[in-house]
Design a protein around this motif. Structure first.
Motif, PDB file in Angstrom:
ATOM      1  N   ALA A   8       0.925  -1.139   0.113  1.00 27.86           N
ATOM      2  CA  ALA A   8      -0.123  -0.048  -0.027  1.00 27.86           C
ATOM      3  C   ALA A   8       1.019   1.280   0.044  1.00 27.86           C
ATOM      4  N   HIS A   9       0.648   2.102  -0.752  1.00 28.13           N
ATOM      5  CA  HIS A   9       1.331   3.413  -1.090  1.00 28.13           C
ATOM      6  C   HIS A   9       0.764   4.358  -0.117  1.00 28.13           C
ATOM      7  N   LEU A  10       0.917   4.263   1.251  1.00 27.18           N
ATOM      8  CA  LEU A  10       0.463   5.184   2.288  1.00 27.18           C
ATOM      9  C   LEU A  10       1.389   6.325   2.525  1.00 27.18           C
ATOM     10  N   ASN A  11       0.804   7.382   3.076  1.00 26.44           N
ATOM     11  CA  ASN A  11       1.550   8.293   3.589  1.00 26.44           C
ATOM     12  C   ASN A  11       2.391   8.251   4.952  1.00 26.44           C
ATOM     13  N   THR A  12       3.592   9.056   5.142  1.00 24.88           N
ATOM     14  CA  THR A  12       4.396   8.628   6.213  1.00 24.88           C
ATOM     15  C   THR A  12       4.282  10.025   6.940  1.00 24.88           C
ATOM     16  N   ARG A  13       3.886  10.176   8.270  1.00 21.08           N
ATOM     17  CA  ARG A  13       3.831  11.230   8.858  1.00 21.08           C
ATOM     18  C   ARG A  13       5.115  11.932   9.477  1.00 21.08           C
ATOM     19  N   TRP A  16       5.048  13.143   5.012  1.00 17.82           N
ATOM     20  CA  TRP A  16       3.858  13.334   3.928  1.00 17.82           C
ATOM     21  C   TRP A  16       4.508  12.667   2.547  1.00 17.82           C
ATOM     22  N   ASP A  17       5.482  11.666   2.852  1.00 15.66           N
ATOM     23  CA  ASP A  17       5.930  11.047   1.566  1.00 15.66           C
ATOM     24  C   ASP A  17       5.602   9.697   1.756  1.00 15.66           C
ATOM     25  N   CYS A  18       5.469   8.994   0.573  1.00 17.34           N
ATOM     26  CA  CYS A  18       5.022   7.864   0.173  1.00 17.34           C
ATOM     27  C   CYS A  18       5.827   6.871   0.993  1.00 17.34           C
ATOM     28  N   LEU A  19       5.276   5.802   2.076  1.00 14.28           N
ATOM     29  CA  LEU A  19       6.091   4.981   2.751  1.00 14.28           C
ATOM     30  C   LEU A  19       6.669   3.892   1.827  1.00 14.28           C
ATOM     31  N   VAL A  20       6.196   3.459   0.496  1.00 16.91           N
ATOM     32  CA  VAL A  20       6.708   2.839  -0.391  1.00 16.91           C
ATOM     33  C   VAL A  20       7.766   3.450  -1.245  1.00 16.91           C
ATOM     34  N   PRO A  24       6.555  12.451  -3.014  1.00 21.71           N
ATOM     35  CA  PRO A  24       5.559  13.163  -2.224  1.00 21.71           C
ATOM     36  C   PRO A  24       4.072  12.337  -2.284  1.00 21.71           C
ATOM     37  N   TRP A  25       3.300  12.185  -1.247  1.00 23.35           N
ATOM     38  CA  TRP A  25       2.157  11.431  -1.069  1.00 23.35           C
ATOM     39  C   TRP A  25       0.923  12.588  -1.329  1.00 23.35           C
ATOM     40  N   PRO A  26      -0.126  12.122  -2.014  1.00 19.51           N
ATOM     41  CA  PRO A  26      -0.072  10.969  -2.808  1.00 19.51           C
ATOM     42  C   PRO A  26       0.690  10.737  -4.192  1.00 19.51           C
ATOM     43  N   VAL A  28       1.913   8.836  -7.714  1.00 18.92           N
ATOM     44  CA  VAL A  28       1.080   8.126  -8.720  1.00 18.92           C
ATOM     45  C   VAL A  28       0.435   6.919  -8.501  1.00 18.92           C
ATOM     46  N   THR A  29       0.915   6.033  -8.063  1.00 15.77           N
ATOM     47  CA  THR A  29       0.438   4.574  -7.454  1.00 15.77           C
ATOM     48  C   THR A  29      -0.715   4.960  -6.386  1.00 15.77           C
ATOM     49  N   ALA A  30      -0.534   5.728  -5.330  1.00 11.79           N
ATOM     50  CA  ALA A  30      -1.794   6.083  -4.530  1.00 11.79           C
ATOM     51  C   ALA A  30      -3.031   6.621  -5.202  1.00 11.79           C
ATOM     52  N   ARG A  31      -2.554   7.622  -6.195  1.00  9.92           N
ATOM     53  CA  ARG A  31      -3.828   8.309  -6.744  1.00  9.92           C
ATOM     54  C   ARG A  31      -4.494   7.354  -7.663  1.00  9.92           C
ATOM     55  N   THR A  32      -3.735   6.690  -8.360  1.00 11.05           N
ATOM     56  CA  THR A  32      -4.420   5.735  -9.195  1.00 11.05           C
ATOM     57  C   THR A  32      -5.252   4.752  -8.600  1.00 11.05           C
ATOM     58  N   ARG A  33      -4.883   4.161  -7.460  1.00 10.59           N
ATOM     59  CA  ARG A  33      -5.474   3.275  -6.587  1.00 10.59           C
ATOM     60  C   ARG A  33      -6.878   3.957  -5.987  1.00 10.59           C
ATOM     61  N   MET A  34      -6.492   5.040  -5.688  1.00  9.13           N
ATOM     62  CA  MET A  34      -7.638   5.754  -4.931  1.00  9.13           C
ATOM     63  C   MET A  34      -8.806   6.195  -5.841  1.00  9.13           C
ATOM     64  N   LEU A  35      -8.373   6.470  -7.157  1.00  9.56           N
ATOM     65  CA  LEU A  35      -9.251   6.791  -8.360  1.00  9.56           C
ATOM     66  C   LEU A  35     -10.180   5.600  -8.537  1.00  9.56           C
ATOM     67  N   VAL A  36      -9.487   4.449  -8.551  1.00  9.65           N
ATOM     68  CA  VAL A  36     -10.254   2.927  -8.860  1.00  9.65           C
ATOM     69  C   VAL A  36     -11.231   2.913  -7.757  1.00  9.65           C
ATOM     70  N   GLU A  37     -10.557   2.880  -6.259  1.00 11.28           N
ATOM     71  CA  GLU A  37     -11.211   2.741  -5.217  1.00 11.28           C
ATOM     72  C   GLU A  37     -12.640   3.544  -5.005  1.00 11.28           C
ATOM     73  N   TYR A  38     -12.492   4.833  -4.963  1.00  6.49           N
ATOM     74  CA  TYR A  38     -13.564   5.687  -5.147  1.00  6.49           C
ATOM     75  C   TYR A  38     -14.329   6.210  -6.237  1.00  6.49           C
ATOM     76  N   ARG A  39     -14.329   5.298  -7.295  1.00  4.57           N
ATOM     77  CA  ARG A  39     -14.861   5.911  -8.692  1.00  4.57           C
ATOM     78  C   ARG A  39     -16.486   5.948  -8.603  1.00  4.57           C
ATOM     79  N   GLU A  40     -17.106   5.181  -7.669  1.00  3.36           N
ATOM     80  CA  GLU A  40     -18.620   5.233  -7.406  1.00  3.36           C
ATOM     81  C   GLU A  40     -18.783   6.317  -6.536  1.00  3.36           C
ATOM     82  N   PHE A  41     -18.072   7.042  -5.624  1.00  2.00           N
ATOM     83  CA  PHE A  41     -18.040   7.955  -4.979  1.00  2.00           C
ATOM     84  C   PHE A  41     -17.061   9.130  -4.898  1.00  2.00           C
ATOM     85  N   PRO A  42     -17.157   9.857  -6.018  1.00  2.00           N
ATOM     86  CA  PRO A  42     -15.988  10.725  -6.147  1.00  2.00           C
ATOM     87  C   PRO A  42     -16.126  11.716  -4.996  1.00  2.00           C
TER      88      PRO A  42
END
Length: 88
Positions: A8-13, A16-20, A24-26, A28-42
């Protein structure tokens, strides 16, 4: 054989950089995954990322840093562009 989930490409506080990938978080991978995950509820994605942006702002200010000038683009603008261009 069990299918392994990609990391999971999560933030680290507070950086605010990607843990993986360390970008800078989010990232590209995190953005892409969130767009897919939230596609029904933007709108839910917008609310979630707004909260993340304010948490990041608070972390930067608490550390005595100036707020990055790209916070809106980094946390919110990409969500409006959708799946066609998550890395812009």
């Amino acid at each position: 054989m069990r299918k392994t989930e990609p990391p999971a490409h999560l933030n680290t506080r507070p950086s605010w950089d990607c843990l993986v990938c360390g970008k800078p978080w989010p990232c590209v991978t995190a953005r892409t995954r969130m767009l897919v995950e939230y596609r029904e509820f933007p709108s839910t994605l917008t609310v979630y990322m707004s909260a993340q942006m304010y948490d990041a702002l608070n972390d930067f200010v608490a550390a005595g840093q100036l707020a990055p000038t790209d916070l809106f683009d980094r946390f919110l603008a990409w969500g409006r562009r959708g799946l066609n261009s998550p890395d812009e």
